[in-house]
Motif scaffolding. Structure first.
Motif, PDB file in Angstrom:
ATOM      1  N   GLY A  13       8.621 -12.391  -4.495  1.00 41.04           N
ATOM      2  CA  GLY A  13       8.336 -10.959  -4.410  1.00 41.04           C
ATOM      3  C   GLY A  13       6.846 -10.669  -4.443  1.00 41.04           C
ATOM      4  O   GLY A  13       6.348  -9.828  -3.681  1.00 41.04           O
ATOM      5  N   ILE A  14       6.122 -11.370  -5.295  1.00 45.43           N
ATOM      6  CA  ILE A  14       4.667 -11.182  -5.373  1.00 45.43           C
ATOM      7  C   ILE A  14       4.019 -11.607  -4.057  1.00 45.43           C
ATOM      8  O   ILE A  14       3.119 -10.926  -3.551  1.00 45.43           O
ATOM      9  CB  ILE A  14       4.081 -11.958  -6.571  1.00 45.43           C
ATOM     10  N   GLY A  15       4.481 -12.711  -3.485  1.00 42.34           N
ATOM     11  CA  GLY A  15       3.945 -13.168  -2.192  1.00 42.34           C
ATOM     12  C   GLY A  15       4.163 -12.151  -1.085  1.00 42.34           C
ATOM     13  O   GLY A  15       3.269 -11.892  -0.266  1.00 42.34           O
ATOM     14  N   ILE A  16       5.343 -11.560  -1.046  1.00 41.62           N
ATOM     15  CA  ILE A  16       5.641 -10.530  -0.052  1.00 41.62           C
ATOM     16  C   ILE A  16       4.735  -9.325  -0.258  1.00 41.62           C
ATOM     17  O   ILE A  16       4.186  -8.760   0.702  1.00 41.62           O
ATOM     18  CB  ILE A  16       7.131 -10.127  -0.127  1.00 41.62           C
ATOM     19  N   MET A  17       4.550  -8.935  -1.507  1.00 42.26           N
ATOM     20  CA  MET A  17       3.698  -7.786  -1.806  1.00 42.26           C
ATOM     21  C   MET A  17       2.236  -8.064  -1.434  1.00 42.26           C
ATOM     22  O   MET A  17       1.552  -7.172  -0.922  1.00 42.26           O
ATOM     23  CB  MET A  17       3.812  -7.422  -3.285  1.00 42.26           C
ATOM     24  N   VAL A  18       1.768  -9.264  -1.677  1.00 41.94           N
ATOM     25  CA  VAL A  18       0.384  -9.615  -1.330  1.00 41.94           C
ATOM     26  C   VAL A  18       0.193  -9.507   0.178  1.00 41.94           C
ATOM     27  O   VAL A  18      -0.807  -8.967   0.651  1.00 41.94           O
ATOM     28  CB  VAL A  18       0.025 -11.027  -1.846  1.00 41.94           C
ATOM     29  N   PHE A  19       1.165 -10.003   0.943  1.00 42.13           N
ATOM     30  CA  PHE A  19       1.062  -9.910   2.395  1.00 42.13           C
ATOM     31  C   PHE A  19       1.016  -8.448   2.840  1.00 42.13           C
ATOM     32  O   PHE A  19       0.239  -8.072   3.722  1.00 42.13           O
ATOM     33  CB  PHE A  19       2.226 -10.647   3.057  1.00 42.13           C
ATOM     34  N   GLY A  20       1.835  -7.605   2.239  1.00 41.92           N
ATOM     35  CA  GLY A  20       1.816  -6.182   2.563  1.00 41.92           C
ATOM     36  C   GLY A  20       0.493  -5.533   2.216  1.00 41.92           C
ATOM     37  O   GLY A  20      -0.045  -4.726   2.975  1.00 41.92           O
ATOM     38  N   PHE A  21      -0.055  -5.889   1.057  1.00 42.80           N
ATOM     39  CA  PHE A  21      -1.346  -5.349   0.626  1.00 42.80           C
ATOM     40  C   PHE A  21      -2.442  -5.759   1.603  1.00 42.80           C
ATOM     41  O   PHE A  21      -3.276  -4.930   1.993  1.00 42.80           O
ATOM     42  CB  PHE A  21      -1.665  -5.849  -0.783  1.00 42.80           C
ATOM     43  N   VAL A  22      -2.425  -7.016   2.035  1.00 37.69           N
ATOM     44  CA  VAL A  22      -3.436  -7.496   2.986  1.00 37.69           C
ATOM     45  C   VAL A  22      -3.304  -6.759   4.314  1.00 37.69           C
ATOM     46  O   VAL A  22      -4.312  -6.378   4.921  1.00 37.69           O
ATOM     47  CB  VAL A  22      -3.313  -9.028   3.175  1.00 37.69           C
ATOM     48  N   ALA A  23      -2.085  -6.518   4.767  1.00 36.37           N
ATOM     49  CA  ALA A  23      -1.885  -5.796   6.033  1.00 36.37           C
ATOM     50  C   ALA A  23      -2.463  -4.389   5.944  1.00 36.37           C
ATOM     51  O   ALA A  23      -3.149  -3.932   6.869  1.00 36.37           O
ATOM     52  CB  ALA A  23      -0.391  -5.742   6.375  1.00 36.37           C
TER      53      ALA A  23
ATOM     54  N   LEU B 194       3.896  -0.704   7.913  1.00 35.29           N
ATOM     55  CA  LEU B 194       4.472  -2.045   7.773  1.00 35.29           C
ATOM     56  C   LEU B 194       4.056  -2.671   6.446  1.00 35.29           C
ATOM     57  O   LEU B 194       4.870  -3.254   5.733  1.00 35.29           O
ATOM     58  CB  LEU B 194       4.041  -2.939   8.934  1.00 35.29           C
ATOM     59  N   GLY B 195       2.782  -2.521   6.095  1.00 37.60           N
ATOM     60  CA  GLY B 195       2.302  -3.046   4.818  1.00 37.60           C
ATOM     61  C   GLY B 195       2.992  -2.391   3.637  1.00 37.60           C
ATOM     62  O   GLY B 195       3.375  -3.057   2.677  1.00 37.60           O
ATOM     63  N   ILE B 196       3.172  -1.088   3.722  1.00 40.00           N
ATOM     64  CA  ILE B 196       3.885  -0.378   2.656  1.00 40.00           C
ATOM     65  C   ILE B 196       5.332  -0.865   2.595  1.00 40.00           C
ATOM     66  O   ILE B 196       5.890  -1.047   1.508  1.00 40.00           O
ATOM     67  CB  ILE B 196       3.789   1.145   2.865  1.00 40.00           C
ATOM     68  N   GLY B 197       5.932  -1.094   3.768  1.00 38.05           N
ATOM     69  CA  GLY B 197       7.296  -1.637   3.801  1.00 38.05           C
ATOM     70  C   GLY B 197       7.373  -2.996   3.129  1.00 38.05           C
ATOM     71  O   GLY B 197       8.326  -3.292   2.399  1.00 38.05           O
ATOM     72  N   LEU B 198       6.370  -3.833   3.357  1.00 38.04           N
ATOM     73  CA  LEU B 198       6.341  -5.146   2.704  1.00 38.04           C
ATOM     74  C   LEU B 198       6.135  -5.010   1.203  1.00 38.04           C
ATOM     75  O   LEU B 198       6.717  -5.768   0.418  1.00 38.04           O
ATOM     76  CB  LEU B 198       5.259  -6.022   3.324  1.00 38.04           C
TER      77      LEU B 198
END
Length: 128
Positions: free
Chosen positions: A27-37, A66-70
């Protein structure tokens, strides 16, 4: 079926805890990717035009959404993993654990939809 000894019971509880921690890391990894986007999209919008004179910066907010969705997907992964952890503990205490793929199916489908959206966005962005 013979009763379980203390070591077997402890292994089941520890296994459940390791699974929770693995899902939290996911979950943290997914959130980090969204934050970076989101941050990268905002960074591109703030670049002065003189640095990117030959290109047109994207005027769509799709990557932000998309980032917010992630970010939401990552938060949901953490929440659902905790709820599954609590449910599993209760079932283990009763000795009636049943394996379920509902959470895995939900998270997989959510990430699949976000991935397809990202692929579509990149194809559209590359063709313009």
């Amino acid at each position: 079926m013979s009763p379980k000894n203390d070591q077997e019971v402890m292994n089941e509880y520890l296994s459940n805890e390791r699974t929770l921690l693995a899902w939290i890391r996911t979950g943290i990894g997914i959130m980090v990717f969204g934050f970076v986007a989101v941050k990268f999209s905002l960074f591109l919008k703030q670049l002065p035009a003189k640095y990117i004179a030959e290109t047109v910066p994207p005027n769509s907010n799709f990557t932000i959404y998309l980032g917010i969705g992630l970010l939401i997907a990552g938060a949901m992964t953490i929440l659902l993993s905790y709820l599954r952890y609590v449910r599993t503990i209760k079932l283990l205490k009763k000795g009636k654990y049943q394996y379920s793929t509902a959470m895995l199916t939900f998270i997989t489908m959510m990430l699949f939809v976000l991935s397809i959206s990202l692929i579509a966005y990149l194809i559209i962005a590359a063709s313009t």
